[in-house]
Write an enzyme that holds these catalytic residues in place. Sequence first.
Site, PDB file in Angstrom:
ATOM      1  N   SER A 140       9.352   2.492  -0.612  1.00 12.61           N
ATOM      2  CA  SER A 140       9.511   2.645  -2.063  1.00 12.61           C
ATOM      3  C   SER A 140      10.012   1.343  -2.665  1.00 12.61           C
ATOM      4  O   SER A 140      10.720   0.571  -2.005  1.00 12.61           O
ATOM      5  CB  SER A 140      10.531   3.744  -2.374  1.00 12.61           C
ATOM      6  OG  SER A 140      10.871   3.723  -3.746  1.00 12.61           O
ATOM      7  N   TYR A 154      18.241   8.479  -1.707  1.00 10.64           N
ATOM      8  CA  TYR A 154      16.808   8.151  -1.573  1.00 10.64           C
ATOM      9  C   TYR A 154      16.618   6.684  -1.183  1.00 10.64           C
ATOM     10  O   TYR A 154      15.839   6.354  -0.288  1.00 10.64           O
ATOM     11  CB  TYR A 154      16.104   8.468  -2.891  1.00 10.64           C
ATOM     12  CG  TYR A 154      14.607   8.256  -2.877  1.00 10.64           C
ATOM     13  CD1 TYR A 154      13.770   9.081  -2.127  1.00 10.64           C
ATOM     14  CD2 TYR A 154      14.016   7.232  -3.624  1.00 10.64           C
ATOM     15  CE1 TYR A 154      12.393   8.891  -2.124  1.00 10.64           C
ATOM     16  CE2 TYR A 154      12.652   7.034  -3.632  1.00 10.64           C
ATOM     17  CZ  TYR A 154      11.837   7.866  -2.881  1.00 10.64           C
ATOM     18  OH  TYR A 154      10.476   7.681  -2.871  1.00 10.64           O
TER      19      TYR A 154
HETATM   20  P1  NDP Z   1       4.177  14.277  -3.700  1.00 11.77           P
HETATM   21  O1  NDP Z   1       5.426  15.095  -3.807  1.00 11.77           O
HETATM   22  O2  NDP Z   1       3.262  14.237  -4.858  1.00 11.77           O
HETATM   23  O3  NDP Z   1       3.377  14.717  -2.387  1.00 11.77           O
HETATM   24  C1  NDP Z   1       4.107  14.838  -1.199  1.00 11.77           C
HETATM   25  C2  NDP Z   1       3.172  15.067  -0.047  1.00 11.77           C
HETATM   26  O4  NDP Z   1       3.978  15.078   1.133  1.00 11.77           O
HETATM   27  C3  NDP Z   1       2.482  16.404  -0.095  1.00 11.77           C
HETATM   28  O5  NDP Z   1       1.254  16.294   0.600  1.00 11.77           O
HETATM   29  C4  NDP Z   1       3.453  17.316   0.644  1.00 11.77           C
HETATM   30  O6  NDP Z   1       2.830  18.437   1.287  1.00 11.77           O
HETATM   31  C5  NDP Z   1       3.958  16.370   1.706  1.00 11.77           C
HETATM   32  N1  NDP Z   1       5.287  16.717   2.159  1.00 11.77           N
HETATM   33  C6  NDP Z   1       6.429  16.764   1.441  1.00 11.77           C
HETATM   34  N2  NDP Z   1       7.440  17.164   2.233  1.00 11.77           N
HETATM   35  C7  NDP Z   1       6.908  17.372   3.457  1.00 11.77           C
HETATM   36  C8  NDP Z   1       7.435  17.819   4.688  1.00 11.77           C
HETATM   37  N3  NDP Z   1       8.731  18.154   4.826  1.00 11.77           N
HETATM   38  N4  NDP Z   1       6.596  17.931   5.754  1.00 11.77           N
HETATM   39  C9  NDP Z   1       5.289  17.620   5.634  1.00 11.77           C
HETATM   40  N5  NDP Z   1       4.728  17.198   4.486  1.00 11.77           N
HETATM   41  C10 NDP Z   1       5.539  17.089   3.417  1.00 11.77           C
HETATM   42  O7  NDP Z   1       4.695  12.806  -3.329  1.00 11.77           O
HETATM   43  P2  NDP Z   1       4.053  11.365  -3.609  1.00 11.77           P
HETATM   44  O8  NDP Z   1       2.609  11.375  -3.304  1.00 11.77           O
HETATM   45  O9  NDP Z   1       4.543  10.896  -4.925  1.00 11.77           O
HETATM   46  O10 NDP Z   1       4.851  10.516  -2.523  1.00 11.77           O
HETATM   47  C11 NDP Z   1       4.278  10.095  -1.287  1.00 11.77           C
HETATM   48  C12 NDP Z   1       5.210   9.050  -0.673  1.00 11.77           C
HETATM   49  O11 NDP Z   1       5.349   7.953  -1.580  1.00 11.77           O
HETATM   50  C13 NDP Z   1       6.616   9.566  -0.399  1.00 11.77           C
HETATM   51  O12 NDP Z   1       7.098   9.016   0.803  1.00 11.77           O
HETATM   52  C14 NDP Z   1       7.407   9.030  -1.580  1.00 11.77           C
HETATM   53  O13 NDP Z   1       8.772   8.898  -1.277  1.00 11.77           O
HETATM   54  C15 NDP Z   1       6.728   7.700  -1.813  1.00 11.77           C
HETATM   55  N6  NDP Z   1       6.898   7.125  -3.139  1.00 11.77           N
HETATM   56  C16 NDP Z   1       6.424   7.764  -4.254  1.00 11.77           C
HETATM   57  C17 NDP Z   1       6.595   7.192  -5.491  1.00 11.77           C
HETATM   58  C18 NDP Z   1       6.122   7.837  -6.751  1.00 11.77           C
HETATM   59  O14 NDP Z   1       6.469   7.338  -7.851  1.00 11.77           O
HETATM   60  N7  NDP Z   1       5.309   8.891  -6.699  1.00 11.77           N
HETATM   61  C19 NDP Z   1       7.296   5.894  -5.649  1.00 11.77           C
HETATM   62  C20 NDP Z   1       7.725   5.303  -4.416  1.00 11.77           C
HETATM   63  C21 NDP Z   1       7.534   5.912  -3.216  1.00 11.77           C
HETATM   64  P3  NDP Z   1       2.693  19.910   0.577  1.00 11.77           P
HETATM   65  O15 NDP Z   1       1.532  19.805  -0.374  1.00 11.77           O
HETATM   66  O16 NDP Z   1       2.411  20.833   1.712  1.00 11.77           O
HETATM   67  O17 NDP Z   1       3.987  20.193  -0.116  1.00 11.77           O
END
Ligand code: NDP
Length: 245
Positions: A140, A154
């Site tokens: 991030s 975080y």
């Molecule tokens: P979303 O919340 O939109 O999507 C999260 C995804 O991860 C979903 O596919 C979800 O699955 C899965 N997930 C969440 N928790 C678990 C778990 N415990 N076990 C397995 N799968 C899990 O997140 P983003 O796409 O925004 O984020 C993706 C990555 O990018 C993360 O690591 C986040 O920290 C990072 N990030 C995001 C930013 C942003 O602004 N969006 C900025 C910086 C970093 P399900 O559909 O089954 O819930």
Amino acid sequence: MSLDGKVALVTGGSRGIGAAVALRLAADGADVVLTYQNGAERAAAVADRIKELGRRALAVRADSADPAAVESAVAEAVAEFGRLDVVVNNAGTGAVGPIGDFSLADVDRVLDVNVRAPFLIARAAAAHLGAGARVVNIGSCVADRVPGPGMTLYAMSKSAVDGLTKALARELGERGVTVNVVHPGPTDTDMNPADGPFAESQQALTALGRYGTPDEVAAAVSYLAGDEARYVTGTALSVDGGHAA
Ligand code: NDP
């Protein structure tokens, strides 16, 4: 295509950045295993789209907080497709609030999903990764710059992903495996919607004055996963609109 014949594992591939990465790597030629926690239907829909691209796909329910589940996801990928070439540690969970508001259970949940799971997946995958293989971690922008209060837990978790990236690059380098981290900035997903309550202030922190899209992050992962990035390892690639500038 650059990933023809390769197999990729993308954690959290049912939505957001992970879904965009899974689809992009498939468009690049890879067969893709994607994990999810609860979103079975959305994961199946992403897998169907990958199959429409002419690639093989497998959606596996694997809660990143469950060590046995993440390790068996790696085993399932290898059992199903016979090899593993690209690992994208994307699944993550957010945590925003004053430090005093976090319970021990909150701390454990965030570290289990954002830190322990990428470590365990890397450990399980390492045995299968050969020359030319790739690990791409999704960190991030807050590992570079924390723009205000409320991000302690975080940011700590995402800074640990930077440490994992550098150390693992040293560990796997002699085998020709690269390990890098992508630092997304504010990116329009369910976790951080571009029309959410904190969107305006986050947008203002970027040089470009806007949110990024999951596809823009996926493009960086595609580069790092491809052959052209073969001399890039142990480093961070920011896709943050200038948030760290
Ligand atoms: P979303 O919340 O939109 O999507 C999260 C995804 O991860 C979903 O596919 C979800 O699955 C899965 N997930 C969440 N928790 C678990 C778990 N415990 N076990 C397995 N799968 C899990 O997140 P983003 O796409 O925004 O984020 C993706 C990555 O990018 C993360 O690591 C986040 O920290 C990072 N990030 C995001 C930013 C942003 O602004 N969006 C900025 C910086 C970093 P399900 O559909 O089954 O819930």
